[in-house]
Design a protein around this motif. Structure first.
Motif, PDB file in Angstrom:
ATOM      1  N   GLN A 175      24.852  -9.017  33.018  1.00  0.00           N
ATOM      2  CA  GLN A 175      25.667  -8.541  34.009  1.00  0.00           C
ATOM      3  C   GLN A 175      25.301  -7.124  33.958  1.00  0.00           C
ATOM      4  N   ASN A 226      28.209  -4.478  34.528  1.00  0.00           N
ATOM      5  CA  ASN A 226      29.092  -4.298  33.680  1.00  0.00           C
ATOM      6  C   ASN A 226      28.421  -3.603  32.281  1.00  0.00           C
ATOM      7  N   THR A 248      26.895  -5.721  30.263  1.00  0.00           N
ATOM      8  CA  THR A 248      27.079  -6.655  29.252  1.00  0.00           C
ATOM      9  C   THR A 248      26.003  -8.048  29.389  1.00  0.00           C
TER      10      THR A 248
END
Length: 183
Positions: free
Chosen positions: A84, A87, A89
Motif C-alpha cells: 500500500q 500508507n 506499508t
C-alpha cells in the motif's frame, strides 16, 4: 555490492525452469502445514507461477527467486504482498526448500528485500503474520528486528484446530538502525 546480492544469496526474477522447486516447497509437509493443507496441484499450476506473464508485474507486489551465490541453485522464494504505497506499508513472506532451512539464507534474503523496499521504494513499515507454532519464522523475524504487535485470535485453522496469528512489524528506521552498512 549489488543491491540484490548478499554474501550467500542473490535475489533474481523467477525463471520458467524454477517451477519444480516451487512445487517441491509447496508439497513439503512442514511448509504446507504452515499455510493449511491443500490438495495436490498439477505441474501446470507451478509452471504458470514462473511464467513471464505472471512474474513481470510493475507494481510493488512481486516474488523473487532466492539463489545461492556459489552455484546459482534456487533455494526458495521471497515475496512482497499487500503493498500500500499510499500508507507506506507492505507485507512479506519467504519459502525455502526444506534442505536449505536453518543456514541463514532466509535472513539474508529477507534483509535484501527489506533494504530494497525501505531504501529504494520508500516504504515505512513491513507487517507480517506468523503462526505461533512456526518457531523458525518467529526466530527469523526476531533476528531481522521485527516487533510483536499483537495477535489475531483464532484466525487460522490447521493441525485440526483454530490458532491465533502473531502480528509483527518493523519500521524503516528500525531496519536501518539494525542493518545499515557503510556504503
Amino acid at each position: 555490492m549489488h543491491p540484490w546480492t548478499g554474501t550467500s544469496v542473490r535475489l533474481r526474477a523467477l525463471e520458467p525452469s524454477d517451477w519444480p522447486v516451487l512445487r517441491r516447497i509447496a508439497e513439503d509437509a512442514e511448509y504446507a502445514e504452515q499455510g493449511g493443507v491443500v490438495p495436490p496441484r498439477p505441474a501446470t499450476v507451478f509452471q504458470r507461477r514462473t511464467s513471464p506473464e505472471f512474474t513481470a508485474r510493475e507494481d510493488d507486489e512481486f516474488t523473487l527467486a532466492i539463489v545461492a551465490t556459489h552455484d546459482e541453485e534456487i533455494l526458495g522464494t521471497v515475496s512482497t504482498r499487500l503493498a500500500q504505497p499510499w500508507n507506506g506499508t507492505f507485507g512479506a513472506s519467504i519459502a525455502l526448500d526444506a534442505e536449505r532451512r536453518g543456514k541463514g539464507h532466509a535472513t539474508e534474503a529477507a534483509a535484501l528485500l527489506l533494504r530494497y523496499m525501505f531504501s529504494e521504494r520508500r516504504y515505512q513499515k513491513c507487517n507480517v503474520e506468523v503462526l505461533p507454532f512456526n518457531r523458525a519464522s518467529l526466530r527469523l523475524c526476531e533476528r531481522l528486528g521485527f516487533i510483536e504487535e499483537g495477535r489475531r485470535r483464532r484466525s487460522h485453522f490447521g493441525r485440526g484446530r483454530q490458532h491465533d496469528i502473531v502480528l509483527l512489524g518493523i519500521t524503516a528506521e528500525e531496519y536501518l538502525e539494525q542493518w545499515q552498512t557503510s556504503e
